[in-house]
Design an enzyme around this catalytic site. Sequence first.
Site, PDB file in Angstrom:
ATOM      1  N   SER A 142       0.840  -1.345  -0.017  1.00 59.95           N
ATOM      2  CA  SER A 142      -0.064  -0.656  -0.211  1.00 59.95           C
ATOM      3  C   SER A 142       1.413   1.808  -0.265  1.00 59.95           C
ATOM      4  O   SER A 142       1.650   0.845   0.383  1.00 59.95           O
ATOM      5  CB  SER A 142      -0.506  -0.219   1.452  1.00 59.95           C
ATOM      6  OG  SER A 142      -1.846   1.443   1.706  1.00 59.95           O
ATOM      7  N   TYR A 155      -1.745  -0.608   9.793  1.00 60.33           N
ATOM      8  CA  TYR A 155      -2.111  -0.108   9.406  1.00 60.33           C
ATOM      9  C   TYR A 155      -0.445  -0.543   7.773  1.00 60.33           C
ATOM     10  O   TYR A 155       0.260  -1.649   7.571  1.00 60.33           O
ATOM     11  CB  TYR A 155      -3.057   0.296   8.017  1.00 60.33           C
ATOM     12  CG  TYR A 155      -3.556  -0.707   6.708  1.00 60.33           C
ATOM     13  CD1 TYR A 155      -3.797  -1.821   6.367  1.00 60.33           C
ATOM     14  CD2 TYR A 155      -3.248   0.364   5.492  1.00 60.33           C
ATOM     15  CE1 TYR A 155      -3.869  -1.821   4.790  1.00 60.33           C
ATOM     16  CE2 TYR A 155      -2.948  -0.037   4.671  1.00 60.33           C
ATOM     17  CZ  TYR A 155      -3.781  -1.490   4.183  1.00 60.33           C
ATOM     18  OH  TYR A 155      -3.908  -1.051   2.480  1.00 60.33           O
TER      19      TYR A 155
HETATM   20  P1  NAI Z   1     -10.787  -6.325  -0.239  1.00 58.29           P
HETATM   21  O1  NAI Z   1     -10.907  -6.926   1.069  1.00 58.29           O
HETATM   22  O2  NAI Z   1     -11.714  -6.637  -1.271  1.00 58.29           O
HETATM   23  O3  NAI Z   1      -9.718  -7.702  -0.935  1.00 58.29           O
HETATM   24  C1  NAI Z   1      -8.802  -8.317   0.600  1.00 58.29           C
HETATM   25  C2  NAI Z   1      -8.966 -10.113   0.445  1.00 58.29           C
HETATM   26  O4  NAI Z   1      -8.504 -10.357   1.655  1.00 58.29           O
HETATM   27  C3  NAI Z   1     -10.752 -10.245   0.995  1.00 58.29           C
HETATM   28  O5  NAI Z   1     -11.037 -11.166  -0.202  1.00 58.29           O
HETATM   29  C4  NAI Z   1     -10.945 -10.906   2.127  1.00 58.29           C
HETATM   30  O6  NAI Z   1     -11.220 -12.349   2.228  1.00 58.29           O
HETATM   31  C5  NAI Z   1      -9.343 -11.713   1.803  1.00 58.29           C
HETATM   32  N1  NAI Z   1      -8.527 -11.838   3.091  1.00 58.29           N
HETATM   33  C6  NAI Z   1      -8.544 -10.943   4.266  1.00 58.29           C
HETATM   34  N2  NAI Z   1      -7.933 -11.943   5.968  1.00 58.29           N
HETATM   35  C7  NAI Z   1      -7.442 -13.146   5.463  1.00 58.29           C
HETATM   36  C8  NAI Z   1      -7.041 -14.122   5.321  1.00 58.29           C
HETATM   37  N3  NAI Z   1      -6.695 -14.130   6.757  1.00 58.29           N
HETATM   38  N4  NAI Z   1      -6.993 -15.680   4.661  1.00 58.29           N
HETATM   39  C9  NAI Z   1      -6.820 -15.222   3.105  1.00 58.29           C
HETATM   40  N5  NAI Z   1      -7.741 -13.999   2.948  1.00 58.29           N
HETATM   41  C10 NAI Z   1      -7.812 -13.037   3.365  1.00 58.29           C
HETATM   42  O7  NAI Z   1      -9.669  -5.613  -0.018  1.00 58.29           O
HETATM   43  P2  NAI Z   1      -8.775  -5.236  -1.520  1.00 58.29           P
HETATM   44  O8  NAI Z   1      -8.954  -3.133  -1.974  1.00 58.29           O
HETATM   45  O9  NAI Z   1      -8.818  -5.747  -3.254  1.00 58.29           O
HETATM   46  O10 NAI Z   1      -7.597  -5.124  -1.440  1.00 58.29           O
HETATM   47  C11 NAI Z   1      -6.821  -6.368  -2.178  1.00 58.29           C
HETATM   48  C12 NAI Z   1      -4.786  -5.649  -1.783  1.00 58.29           C
HETATM   49  O11 NAI Z   1      -4.919  -4.162  -1.382  1.00 58.29           O
HETATM   50  C13 NAI Z   1      -4.703  -5.470   0.296  1.00 58.29           C
HETATM   51  O12 NAI Z   1      -3.865  -6.650   0.692  1.00 58.29           O
HETATM   52  C14 NAI Z   1      -5.170  -4.323   0.502  1.00 58.29           C
HETATM   53  O13 NAI Z   1      -4.301  -4.020   1.576  1.00 58.29           O
HETATM   54  C15 NAI Z   1      -4.567  -3.497  -0.554  1.00 58.29           C
HETATM   55  N6  NAI Z   1      -4.487  -2.157  -0.920  1.00 58.29           N
HETATM   56  C16 NAI Z   1      -5.855  -1.977  -1.344  1.00 58.29           C
HETATM   57  C17 NAI Z   1      -5.860  -0.378  -1.571  1.00 58.29           C
HETATM   58  C18 NAI Z   1      -7.640   0.311  -1.411  1.00 58.29           C
HETATM   59  O14 NAI Z   1      -7.771   1.081  -1.225  1.00 58.29           O
HETATM   60  N7  NAI Z   1      -8.297  -0.647  -1.453  1.00 58.29           N
HETATM   61  C19 NAI Z   1      -5.296   0.513  -1.396  1.00 58.29           C
HETATM   62  C20 NAI Z   1      -4.022   0.045  -0.774  1.00 58.29           C
HETATM   63  C21 NAI Z   1      -3.531  -1.452  -0.445  1.00 58.29           C
END
Ligand code: NAI
Length: 258
Positions: A142, A155
């Site tokens: 991130s 975070y």
């Molecule tokens: P999201 O919440 O849609 O997806 C995250 C996924 O990780 C979810 O499907 C969730 O079930 C899964 N997850 C959480 N804990 C888990 C575990 N213990 N085992 C397996 N899966 C698990 O969020 P998004 O936005 O798609 O995020 C994806 C990545 O991008 C994350 O690492 C997030 O920190 C990073 N990110 C997102 C940003 C945003 O603005 N959406 C900005 C910067 C980074």
Amino acid sequence: MSLSRSLSGLQGEVAIVSGAAGGIGSAIVSALLAEGVRVVAFDRVMPPFAGHDADRVRCVVADVSQSTEVNALVARAIDEWGPVRFGVNVAGVLHTASVVDTDDESWQRLFAVNTTGVFNLSRALARHMMTQRRGSIVTVSSNAGGVPRQGMAAYGASKAAAALFTRSLGLELAPFGVRCNVVAPGSTRTPMLAGMLAEQGVESVIAGAPEQFKIGIPLAKLAEPRDIAEAVLFLLSDRAGHITMNELYVDGGASLHG
Ligand code: NAI
């Protein structure tokens, strides 16, 4: 010189993607499938590809913070589909609070998923890729892992740790021809951001908040999951064949990071 798509080296290879049910993870899985990659898509909830051809995408429910579960799914993928060429760490959780309001459980959960989860999948893949003497790993961190943000100390720290871990792994694996890189997204339109957007509104995220020392987004738009997927696929592919230990910010300039 023009590069044809066939030079990407993606077609026919096998990838494992964590967080595959989320906004960014599912976009990465879709983009890999479109390039002819076979994908093991896992998440703690069922990824939305269960109806697809089981020979091209396998959906697995597993907790990335549990090394036994991760080791088992990597071993099974190798057993059933042969060498795994690509790994993408996408699973993540977000918790925002000031440091003084961050409880033990929230801190531990952030590090268990965002940092230990990256260690678990990367270690399992590293052991395998070293023997193959090829492979490419990308961690989605991130931009909050590279710049101080109010309410995001825990975070951001969990993401900064995951990013440096990935780049250090890249140094260890370079002699084996395995590349490890980081993609650092900014605000991206996914379920994770939905809460923040509902609270603050898209316009104010784009405009920034001087009282919080946030400059906003110079490109004046949020990222779409596809923007992040494009960067990940580039770094996985042979087009990035001489790039390792790198961190690519995909945040519209929000962190003024080069
Ligand atoms: P999201 O919440 O849609 O997806 C995250 C996924 O990780 C979810 O499907 C969730 O079930 C899964 N997850 C959480 N804990 C888990 C575990 N213990 N085992 C397996 N899966 C698990 O969020 P998004 O936005 O798609 O995020 C994806 C990545 O991008 C994350 O690492 C997030 O920190 C990073 N990110 C997102 C940003 C945003 O603005 N959406 C900005 C910067 C980074």
